[in-house]
Motif scaffolding. Structure first.
Motif, PDB file in Angstrom:
ATOM      1  N   GLU A  30       0.812  -1.214   0.000  1.00 12.71           N
ATOM      2  CA  GLU A  30       0.000   0.000   0.000  1.00 12.71           C
ATOM      3  C   GLU A  30       0.848   1.269   0.000  1.00 12.71           C
ATOM      4  O   GLU A  30       0.346   2.341  -0.326  1.00 12.71           O
ATOM      5  CB  GLU A  30      -0.984  -0.002   1.162  1.00 12.71           C
ATOM      6  N   SER A  88       1.114   1.548  -3.986  1.00 20.36           N
ATOM      7  CA  SER A  88      -0.072   1.507  -4.851  1.00 20.36           C
ATOM      8  C   SER A  88      -0.630   2.910  -5.086  1.00 20.36           C
ATOM      9  O   SER A  88      -0.496   3.800  -4.247  1.00 20.36           O
ATOM     10  CB  SER A  88      -1.147   0.599  -4.244  1.00 20.36           C
ATOM     11  N   TRP A  89      -1.253   3.076  -6.240  1.00 27.02           N
ATOM     12  CA  TRP A  89      -1.860   4.345  -6.629  1.00 27.02           C
ATOM     13  C   TRP A  89      -3.074   4.620  -5.768  1.00 27.02           C
ATOM     14  O   TRP A  89      -3.834   3.701  -5.425  1.00 27.02           O
ATOM     15  CB  TRP A  89      -2.253   4.279  -8.110  1.00 27.02           C
ATOM     16  N   LYS A  90      -3.288   5.886  -5.403  1.00 23.42           N
ATOM     17  CA  LYS A  90      -4.460   6.308  -4.635  1.00 23.42           C
ATOM     18  C   LYS A  90      -5.247   7.316  -5.471  1.00 23.42           C
ATOM     19  O   LYS A  90      -4.678   8.248  -6.032  1.00 23.42           O
ATOM     20  CB  LYS A  90      -4.068   6.966  -3.310  1.00 23.42           C
ATOM     21  N   ARG A  91      -6.553   7.110  -5.537  1.00 19.01           N
ATOM     22  CA  ARG A  91      -7.420   8.028  -6.276  1.00 19.01           C
ATOM     23  C   ARG A  91      -7.500   9.349  -5.520  1.00 19.01           C
ATOM     24  O   ARG A  91      -7.800   9.376  -4.327  1.00 19.01           O
ATOM     25  CB  ARG A  91      -8.802   7.399  -6.442  1.00 19.01           C
ATOM     26  N   GLY A 107      -9.204   9.001  -2.122  1.00 28.97           N
ATOM     27  CA  GLY A 107      -8.122   8.235  -1.518  1.00 28.97           C
ATOM     28  C   GLY A 107      -8.239   6.728  -1.695  1.00 28.97           C
ATOM     29  O   GLY A 107      -7.475   5.983  -1.093  1.00 28.97           O
ATOM     30  N   ASP A 142      -7.697   3.082  -2.653  1.00 27.07           N
ATOM     31  CA  ASP A 142      -6.425   2.429  -2.948  1.00 27.07           C
ATOM     32  C   ASP A 142      -6.578   1.503  -4.142  1.00 27.07           C
ATOM     33  O   ASP A 142      -7.416   0.610  -4.136  1.00 27.07           O
ATOM     34  CB  ASP A 142      -5.976   1.637  -1.712  1.00 27.07           C
TER      35      ASP A 142
END
Length: 170
Positions: free
Chosen positions: A79, A82-85, A89, A91
């Motif tokens: 985590e 990993s990309w976060k919106r 937010g 994940d």
């Protein structure tokens, strides 16, 4: 085998022989996971190949769904990578590891091997048993190997809803 045939014929194998997966086939499956697309190409997946007797015994303490497979993949995501919106937010690690797992499942089937995606496991027990770093989130288990001669798809395997029930054109 073309993709549509592979997608149609692949099923969740719940009975395996004790034959080990050859290293070259194992490498092919791992490469399929490596090639899976991930958000922003962050590649947060962490794949643990559980193949020793000790590791498989530890896994049995985390889930009853090992199906006595000679090997299991523990697919996780980090985590911290990993990309976060940005809007909320959310994940992307779970999605990324799902795509990785799907690629690996299909690669296994193409090689004449079987697998079963297992989501029913105790994540805390997995974290403890395999001493996962705090940022590594266990997402899926993929017991894998050669299907037993009497392995068959579940009765509902070929049952699919019509597209009209699952697709909306807007």
């Amino acid at each position: 085998m073309d993709f549509m045939e592979l997608a149609k014929e692949r099923y969740s194998v719940r009975r395996f022989t004790n034959q080990k997966i050859e290293n070259e086939k194992l490498e092919t499956v791992l490469q399929a996971g490596r090639l899976a697309p991930t958000a922003c190409n962050n590649q947060p997946q962490r794949i643990y190949v559980l193949q020793s007797k000790e590791a498989l015994q530890k896994l049995e303490g985390c889930t009853k769904y090992t199906f006595d497979a000679p090997l299991a993949f523990l697919i996780c995501y980090d985590e911290s990578e990993s990309w976060k919106r940005s809007y909320d937010g959310a994940d992307g690690g779970e999605t990324d590891s799902s795509i990785v797992t799907s690629h690996m499942m299909l690669a296994l089937a193409e090689l004449g091997l079987g697998s079963c995606w297992v989501g029913s496991f105790d994540p805390q027990a997995v974290r403890q048993a395999f001493e996962l770093p705090d940022t590594v989130i266990p997402h899926a288990l993929l017991p894998a190997g050669y299907p037993a001669k009497d392995a068959t798809p579940s009765p509902g395997h070929a049952s699919r809803k019509p597209l009209e029930e699952t697709v909306r054109y807007i």
